[in-house]
Design an enzyme around this catalytic site. Sequence first.
Site, PDB file in Angstrom:
ATOM      1  N   ASN A 209     -31.955  46.498 -63.739  1.00  9.01           N
ATOM      2  CA  ASN A 209     -33.075  46.136 -62.874  1.00  9.01           C
ATOM      3  C   ASN A 209     -34.221  47.100 -63.118  1.00  9.01           C
ATOM      4  O   ASN A 209     -34.021  48.320 -63.142  1.00  9.01           O
ATOM      5  CB  ASN A 209     -32.671  46.222 -61.395  1.00  9.01           C
ATOM      6  CG  ASN A 209     -33.718  45.621 -60.475  1.00  9.01           C
ATOM      7  OD1 ASN A 209     -33.943  44.409 -60.505  1.00  9.01           O
ATOM      8  ND2 ASN A 209     -34.373  46.452 -59.696  1.00  9.01           N
ATOM      9  N   GLU A 210     -35.392  46.561 -63.333  1.00 11.57           N
ATOM     10  CA  GLU A 210     -36.599  47.382 -63.476  1.00 11.57           C
ATOM     11  C   GLU A 210     -36.324  48.703 -64.205  1.00 11.57           C
ATOM     12  O   GLU A 210     -36.529  49.795 -63.653  1.00 11.57           O
ATOM     13  CB  GLU A 210     -37.238  47.655 -62.118  1.00 11.57           C
ATOM     14  CG  GLU A 210     -37.792  46.400 -61.493  1.00 11.57           C
ATOM     15  CD  GLU A 210     -38.666  46.652 -60.263  1.00 11.57           C
ATOM     16  OE1 GLU A 210     -38.484  47.680 -59.599  1.00 11.57           O
ATOM     17  OE2 GLU A 210     -39.543  45.826 -59.991  1.00 11.57           O
TER      18      GLU A 210
ATOM     19  N   CYS B 228     -32.764  65.662 -69.704  1.00 16.24           N
ATOM     20  CA  CYS B 228     -31.560  66.496 -69.667  1.00 16.24           C
ATOM     21  C   CYS B 228     -31.188  66.993 -71.069  1.00 16.24           C
ATOM     22  O   CYS B 228     -31.799  66.616 -72.063  1.00 16.24           O
ATOM     23  CB  CYS B 228     -30.406  65.711 -69.048  1.00 16.24           C
ATOM     24  SG  CYS B 228     -29.707  64.491 -70.161  1.00 16.24           S
TER      25      CYS B 228
ATOM     26  N   GLU C 184     -39.683  38.402 -59.304  1.00  8.84           N
ATOM     27  CA  GLU C 184     -39.832  38.828 -57.911  1.00  8.84           C
ATOM     28  C   GLU C 184     -41.285  38.752 -57.464  1.00  8.84           C
ATOM     29  O   GLU C 184     -42.191  39.106 -58.218  1.00  8.84           O
ATOM     30  CB  GLU C 184     -39.399  40.295 -57.739  1.00  8.84           C
ATOM     31  CG  GLU C 184     -37.947  40.584 -57.988  1.00  8.84           C
ATOM     32  CD  GLU C 184     -37.626  42.071 -57.780  1.00  8.84           C
ATOM     33  OE1 GLU C 184     -38.386  42.760 -57.057  1.00  8.84           O
ATOM     34  OE2 GLU C 184     -36.629  42.539 -58.349  1.00  8.84           O
TER      35      GLU C 184
ATOM     36  N   GLU D  95     -35.792  49.020 -47.141  1.00  4.20           N
ATOM     37  CA  GLU D  95     -36.502  47.760 -47.356  1.00  4.20           C
ATOM     38  C   GLU D  95     -36.447  46.804 -46.166  1.00  4.20           C
ATOM     39  O   GLU D  95     -36.705  45.611 -46.302  1.00  4.20           O
ATOM     40  CB  GLU D  95     -35.999  47.095 -48.643  1.00  4.20           C
ATOM     41  CG  GLU D  95     -36.560  47.816 -49.860  1.00  4.20           C
ATOM     42  CD  GLU D  95     -36.054  47.318 -51.199  1.00  4.20           C
ATOM     43  OE1 GLU D  95     -35.153  46.452 -51.215  1.00  4.20           O
ATOM     44  OE2 GLU D  95     -36.556  47.804 -52.222  1.00  4.20           O
ATOM     45  N   LYS D  96     -36.126  47.351 -44.983  1.00  6.32           N
ATOM     46  CA  LYS D  96     -36.023  46.447 -43.833  1.00  6.32           C
ATOM     47  C   LYS D  96     -37.380  45.868 -43.438  1.00  6.32           C
ATOM     48  O   LYS D  96     -37.451  44.829 -42.799  1.00  6.32           O
ATOM     49  CB  LYS D  96     -35.334  47.124 -42.655  1.00  6.32           C
ATOM     50  CG  LYS D  96     -36.065  48.310 -42.081  1.00  6.32           C
ATOM     51  CD  LYS D  96     -35.214  48.949 -40.991  1.00  6.32           C
ATOM     52  CE  LYS D  96     -35.881  50.177 -40.405  1.00  6.32           C
ATOM     53  NZ  LYS D  96     -36.153  51.229 -41.427  1.00  6.32           N
TER      54      LYS D  96
HETATM   55  C1  GLA Z   1     -38.440  46.000 -56.933  1.00  9.99           C
HETATM   56  C2  GLA Z   1     -36.932  45.872 -57.064  1.00  9.99           C
HETATM   57  C3  GLA Z   1     -36.298  45.170 -55.918  1.00  9.99           C
HETATM   58  C4  GLA Z   1     -36.936  45.552 -54.608  1.00  9.99           C
HETATM   59  C5  GLA Z   1     -38.401  45.277 -54.676  1.00  9.99           C
HETATM   60  C6  GLA Z   1     -39.134  45.543 -53.387  1.00  9.99           C
HETATM   61  O1  GLA Z   1     -39.134  45.028 -57.557  1.00  9.99           O
HETATM   62  O2  GLA Z   1     -36.544  45.255 -58.260  1.00  9.99           O
HETATM   63  O3  GLA Z   1     -34.935  45.504 -55.922  1.00  9.99           O
HETATM   64  O4  GLA Z   1     -36.709  46.901 -54.364  1.00  9.99           O
HETATM   65  O5  GLA Z   1     -38.953  46.113 -55.654  1.00  9.99           O
HETATM   66  O6  GLA Z   1     -40.502  45.257 -53.523  1.00  9.99           O
HETATM   67 ZN    ZN Z   2     -30.728  62.457 -70.049  1.00 16.82          ZN
END
Ligand code: GLA
Ligand code: ZN
Length: 670
Positions: free
Chosen positions: A145-146, A153, A302, A350-351
């Site tokens: 993810n992202e 290190c 997203e 993130e609530k």
């Molecule tokens: C990113 C992440 C998600 C979430 C959103 C909130 O894009 O990929 O998991 O945290 O931000 O905006």
């Molecule tokens: Zn490293």
Amino acid sequence: MFNRILYGGDYNPNQWPKETWTDDMLAFKKAGINSATINVFSWSKLQPSENEYDFTELDDIINMLTKEKYDIVLATATAAMPGWLYKRYPEIGRVDYEGRHHRFGERHNFCPNSLVYQKYASRLVEEIAKRYSDNKQVTCWHINNEYGGTCYCDKCEKAFRVWVKDKYRTIEAVNKAWNTEFWGHTLYDFDDIVVPNLLGDGLGDGRTAFAGLSLDYKRFNSDSLLNCFKMERDIIRKYDQDTPVTTNLMGTYKELDYFKWAKEMDIVSWDNYPSYNTPWSYVAFCHDLMRGLKQQPFMLMEQTPSQQNWQPYNSLKRPGQMRAQSYQTIAHGGDTIQFFQLKRSVGACEKFHGAVLEHANTTETRVFREVSQLGHELEKLDGLIGSQNKSRVALIFDWDNYWALEFTSGPSIDLRYVDQMHHYYRYFCDRNISVDIISTEADLSLYDIVLAPVLYLFKDGMTESLESYVAKGGKLVTTYMSGIVDQSDNVILGGYPGPLKELAGIWVEEIDALAPSQFNLIKEKSHGTIGKGTIVADIIHLETAQSLADYQTDFYAGSPAVTKNDYEEGSVYYIGSQLDDDLLSRIFDCLVAETSITKDKSTANGLEITTRETDKKRYTLVMNFAGEPVGLPERFVGKKDQLTDKAITTPKIEHFGTYLFVEENKSLGS
Ligand code: GLA
Ligand code: ZN
């Protein structure tokens, strides 16, 4: 790539009691949701300890979504590591720019060169791929993810030394590339190399003492993370040869060379989080960049249906805004519309992040109604999938340039790469002239106009490709801070803009910096328009070029600020200072007038008109981002808006109003 427009987004039923899932399904169905991205952060749940996997819950989720005929975007869960893994192998945590070794916490924080991370991530992906690759509802693999961040290190340092040796072969070549004679940094052994964080050559403000070293570290870090992506992708490929594999990118995110990444991805996907005051043209720019990575439609992985939580001011999207921005995404090449997230989190940071189902837990909300409306509209638009944006203007974007420009000290801290790109893009966007954003390797012959602003770092091969483009009739625009350094940030001697001098027919002797309160007046010759030049001012000598505009003040008054050079069949515009909008428009109006590109005069006011086409159909989306109702070009009045199936009767379009017009594609064969 997909049979329908994927409409859904991140869904984390694992964070909720199982009895609530059925209600979720009913609600989502009501909104036309057909897709869910799952398992993004589930590693610790899937693997409670070193030798124990538990897929019971994920099986249940996948079975439910399969039964409901969802398109499942299945994540590999490797972006947040379990606590037990940290405890046992602290080396998987990163060391940051300040030199601090991180412990268990947050996410996106594994050391990409940790063999332990690689081993455990691979094992997990192997289990997931083996288990679910036969499921036909798994329509897309979402790796990690992202991806992002940087590790400094010891393991990364060692791996970097190997990477450097591979690239340069000898330590002498490294010394030359990094100009180490400066400040007595001569290296005698690859083991002398130290990572450029704050404890090394990093200067603390994003700048560095040795840009050659720091640039190579950026390239290395991007490659290291890319290797992690490839590692997971190759495991998936053993079990599933067809389903597209992606990872979600982040627009103009600085740390990764997305052009290089895109070559390894089947489809680009990205996360779009504009803030309440982000210009609509900047969002368009990001979409075009994401489309440009593969020159193909992309997934919107997203966006929030309503608000974010992590910006300083997380305004709600106003009524109609989410819909208009979703269509803007589609207009620029988006083939999916996915949200973060489908159900708002009950706790943790993130609530306060918006979701399709809010804390009120009812479908009787404004956000849900808007999501439903869009969902049902999209159900009719599957024909749009795969249609292309056709552009006659291209803008060169390059991560090496991004890094190099911002590492360098001087002439001005206000030279920010993305701002510069957006500045030159905006003229075209405002006039609804479609722009492709391309890499330095792209085929330029497809375009009437190529914009190469701030092409600071000049790569091998660029001279030939730009020369042949212009020689064959192309129109090239370049600017201050172009052609200055080679791939290691060493200046190309003999006057700026180095390899572009002959093409531009000028040479630049000095570069003045203009502080925020300063400017130089510049007078454009053909109309006598006077405007401001800011940030930097090149002191230009004409060779074969003519001046289009001169400075009016200071000791270089009367010398050229903007020039044009005819070169064989084509021409080169050189802009020596950042021009204000009016002045830049004057220059670009002349440039565009030399081509047969048409611009929408009436629309430099926030009305976006963008077309995608297939062989058979042209899809034109019209969206109003002006902040008030504006006039609709006459050609649309009386036509049927395909989103509402109603003819447009008024020559005005509301703020955030959105229309889709579909017509036969007659340009075929012309
Ligand atoms: C990113 C992440 C998600 C979430 C959103 C909130 O894009 O990929 O998991 O945290 O931000 O905006
Ligand atoms: Zn490293």
